[in-house]
Design a protein around this motif. Structure first.
Motif, PDB file in Angstrom:
ATOM      1  N   ALA A  41       0.836  -1.202   0.000  1.00 33.55           N
ATOM      2  CA  ALA A  41       0.000   0.000   0.000  1.00 33.55           C
ATOM      3  C   ALA A  41       0.874   1.256   0.000  1.00 33.55           C
ATOM      4  CB  ALA A  41      -0.913  -0.008   1.220  1.00 33.55           C
ATOM      5  N   GLY A  42       0.471   2.251  -0.797  1.00 29.32           N
ATOM      6  CA  GLY A  42       1.291   3.444  -0.916  1.00 29.32           C
ATOM      7  C   GLY A  42       0.545   4.615  -1.516  1.00 29.32           C
ATOM      8  N   ASN A  43       1.302   5.535  -2.113  1.00 31.76           N
ATOM      9  CA  ASN A  43       0.753   6.827  -2.559  1.00 31.76           C
ATOM     10  C   ASN A  43       0.362   6.893  -4.031  1.00 31.76           C
ATOM     11  OD1 ASN A  43       1.221   7.995   0.002  1.00 31.76           O
ATOM     12  ND2 ASN A  43       3.371   8.393  -0.538  1.00 31.76           N
ATOM     13  N   LEU A  44       0.615   5.849  -4.797  1.00 33.51           N
ATOM     14  CA  LEU A  44       0.502   5.958  -6.253  1.00 33.51           C
ATOM     15  C   LEU A  44      -0.813   5.369  -6.758  1.00 33.51           C
ATOM     16  CD1 LEU A  44       4.164   5.001  -7.227  1.00 33.51           C
ATOM     17  CD2 LEU A  44       3.185   7.251  -6.782  1.00 33.51           C
ATOM     18  N   THR A  45      -1.498   6.171  -7.591  1.00 34.00           N
ATOM     19  CA  THR A  45      -2.729   5.732  -8.246  1.00 34.00           C
ATOM     20  C   THR A  45      -2.718   6.247  -9.673  1.00 34.00           C
ATOM     21  OG1 THR A  45      -4.032   5.694  -6.200  1.00 34.00           O
ATOM     22  CG2 THR A  45      -5.230   5.889  -8.276  1.00 34.00           C
ATOM     23  N   ILE A  73       2.541   0.387 -16.003  1.00 35.11           N
ATOM     24  CA  ILE A  73       1.941  -0.325 -14.884  1.00 35.11           C
ATOM     25  C   ILE A  73       0.833   0.547 -14.320  1.00 35.11           C
ATOM     26  CG2 ILE A  73       3.612   0.576 -13.197  1.00 35.11           C
ATOM     27  CD1 ILE A  73       3.345  -2.122 -11.723  1.00 35.11           C
ATOM     28  N   THR A  74      -0.305  -0.075 -14.008  1.00 32.99           N
ATOM     29  CA  THR A  74      -1.448   0.637 -13.438  1.00 32.99           C
ATOM     30  C   THR A  74      -1.671   0.136 -12.019  1.00 32.99           C
ATOM     31  OG1 THR A  74      -2.477   0.883 -15.616  1.00 32.99           O
ATOM     32  CG2 THR A  74      -3.896   1.175 -13.690  1.00 32.99           C
ATOM     33  N   ILE A  80       5.293   1.190  -6.227  1.00 36.93           N
ATOM     34  CA  ILE A  80       5.748   0.485  -7.428  1.00 36.93           C
ATOM     35  C   ILE A  80       7.179   0.017  -7.194  1.00 36.93           C
ATOM     36  CG2 ILE A  80       6.286   0.686  -9.883  1.00 36.93           C
ATOM     37  CD1 ILE A  80       4.009   2.713 -10.112  1.00 36.93           C
ATOM     38  N   VAL A  81       7.415  -1.251  -7.462  1.00 32.15           N
ATOM     39  CA  VAL A  81       8.733  -1.844  -7.281  1.00 32.15           C
ATOM     40  C   VAL A  81       9.414  -1.968  -8.646  1.00 32.15           C
ATOM     41  CG1 VAL A  81      10.029  -3.853  -6.493  1.00 32.15           C
ATOM     42  CG2 VAL A  81       8.007  -3.084  -5.228  1.00 32.15           C
TER      43      VAL A  81
END
Length: 213
Positions: A41-45, A73-74, A80-81
């Motif tokens: 879980a993180g900040n990217l959408t 990547i969505t 994102i790794v």
């Protein structure tokens, strides 16, 4: 630091001599893009793409052109790794730079530096507002030549075996990053460039039957 023309060494690349160490002038771009996967879980959408550059810090900083663009990547509320981040074979590269689009964007902005030339993974959790400058696409190593001259805060190169009437120049402020800039030196003659020389405010270009400035 001394610049050495590739032509003088029978090489298809130019070199710099720094102390007792000689290395290629300019840095080749990565040939592969990083692999992307969804993290915790993180900040990217949104949908994102990445590129990577090789970088040399220190007294003579230099950055390569970017890698190929990654697959998109969505994600939604995730990190994102990045894996399989390319490593440079250039002996002076000591950093890789990560660039990314904004969510659903098409322009690439600086995310972070990896301050080594060995780590191949990175986790991105930076918001769009935290990103930095836009990537520069054209930072290729300069063409090989017979003649060098530093003038107007650029490195000028002439005597390329394939383009003997072309005068090439690097970007302003660097001797190693080339964006394809050149001048065709001709005057209805087949003579090739025989030397270039800076004097005062002028760069002189010599041919057997003429001189340009």
């Amino acid at each position: 630091r001394i610049f050495i023309t590739g032509d003088s060494l029978g090489s298809d690349v130019n070199y710099a001599l720094e102390g007792d160490e000689m290395y290629k002038l300019g840095i080749d771009a990565p040939t592969q893009s990083p692999t992307l996967s969804e993290g915790d879980a993180g900040n990217l959408t949104g949908t994102y793409r990445y590129v990577v550059t090789f970088y040399r810090s220190g007294n003579y900083p230099c950055e390569s052109s970017p890698s190929p663009i990654s697959d998109p990547i969505t994600v939604s509320g995730k990190k994102i790794v990045l894996s399989d981040i390319p490593v440079s074979s250039h002996p002076k590269v000591n950093c890789r730079r990560i660039y990314r689009t904004y969510a659903d964007g098409a322009v690439y902005y600086w995310v972070a530096d990896i301050d080594d030339n060995s780590t191949t993974t990175f986790e991105d959790n930076y918001t769009d507002a935290e990103l930095g400058d836009e990537v520069e696409w054209d930072n290729d190593p300069p063409p090989v030549g017979k003649y060098f001259e530093v003038w107007d805060n650029k490195l000028w190169i002439a005597g390329n075996p394939e383009y003997p009437n072309m005068l090439f120049c690097t970007k302003t402020g660097t001797s190693e990053q080339w964006d394809g800039s050149f001048l065709a030196i001709s005057r209805r003659e087949s003579d090739v460039i025989t030397q270039i020389k800076a004097f005062g405010d002028v760069l002189y270009v010599f041919k057997n039957k003429s001189m340009f400035k």
